[in-house]
Motif scaffolding. Structure first.
Motif: not given
Length: 312
Positions: A161-178
């Motif tokens: 996305d054009d707007r940064p979503h670093d925290k959302d991406v990091q948190r969601r990545s961790f949840e999905l990987r778990k």
């Protein structure tokens, strides 16, 4: 004839009929109820202990007079990204299937619907009930993998996305990987379960039902491969997010450096003309005009040069 809601003490009486097929479902049973069924069917103490303690690895074990099966139904909570699992243990005899659930996390209504949809298989005895159970569980695995795949696609859109979503991406990545790690622990052993269960020496799967169990096994393989690929994809998303953050930092650094260089020009010129010594144009309008022209020309030249290099 169908008899429902009979007492546990009557299980052995129903099994006296050679043509009877009995299913007993125990939800969060106490030790006395489970032991009563164990005494009625002659269940092995180790299998009863595993069914009581719960949290078993998906498995299929053989005991004298019966088999023991443990599987997990799964469902993805889309809001939190957490994987909800429901464990079910099953005792399998020649005429009876006993299912033991720790709680209501295993949706038994869905299993009943699956059996009702395949009543033509009931002629194959308990094997048809086991097939319905495994087919329902594996389809749930497939649905969970599909839901995780959809969530990962949304994560990819968020990543670029054009707007940064670093925290959302990091948190969601961790949840999905778990959740994927958890799902892998549930799905991967199912290959061994189906392989063992379909062996001819086990005698649980009639020849006419082999294609049905083989179809379930194929679904297990597909779910396993899909889960593995999604784990790799989530790892790639995490690495890509870090790379994007690094690239974004480099761009910001270039922009800050470029503006600092532009600002340095008027600072240097005004500093030079701020000397307390006579110089050409000192105390004259020509000095102000010259310094202003130099500031505009040099700053504008730097700005255009940086724009061509896409630093600004």
């Amino acid at each position: 004839m169908t008899d429902e809601g009979f007492a546990l003490e009557d299980v052995s009486e129903h099994l006296d009929d050679a043509s009877a097929m009995v299913w007993v479902d125990l939800c969060a049973p106490d030790v006395a109820d489970l032991q009563l069924v164990a005494d009625e069917l002659g269940l092995h103490a180790l299998a009863v202990e595993d069914a009581t303690s719960g949290r078993q690895r998906p498995k299929f074990n053989r005991f004298t007079g019966h088999d023991f099966l443990t599987v997990y139904a799964v469902q993805l909570d889309v809001q939190t990204g957490a994987l909800v699992t429901g464990e079910i243990a099953a005792f399998i005899t020649a005429q009876a299937l006993v299912t033991v659930r720790k709680d209501n996390d295993f949706p038994i209504e869905g299993l009943l619907d699956r059996w009702d949809d395949n009543t033509d298989l009931a002629k194959y005895g308990v094997g048809s009930l086991v097939h319905g159970l495994l087919d329902y569980v594996v389809d749930g695995h497939f649905d969970a993998v599909q839901a995780l795949d959809d969530q990962i696609e949304e994560l990819e859109d968020l990543l670029f996305d054009d707007r940064p979503h670093d925290k959302d991406v990091q948190r969601r990545s961790f949840e999905l990987r778990k959740s994927l790690v958890h799902l892998r622990r549930v799905v991967l052993p199912m290959r061994e379960v189906l392989n063992t269960l379909m062996r001819r020496d086990v005698g649980l799967v009639p020849n006419d039902m082999t294609p049905h169990f083989q179809d379930v096994y194929d679904h297990v393989l597909r779910a396993t491969e899909w889960t593995e690929s999604l784990r790799d994809l989530v790892a790639t998303i995490v690495e890509t997010n870090l790379t994007i953050q690094g690239n974004r930092l480099n761009i910001i650094t270039k922009k800050v450096t470029s503006w600092a260089a532009i600002i340095a020009v008027p600072t240097a010129i005004t500093g030079f003309y701020g000397q307390n010594l006579p110089y050409p144009g000192f105390s004259n309008d020509s000095g102000f005009i010259t310094s202003s022209a130099l500031i505009v020309t040099l700053s504008g030249g730097l700005y255009m040069a940086f724009r061509r290099k896409q630093w600004l």
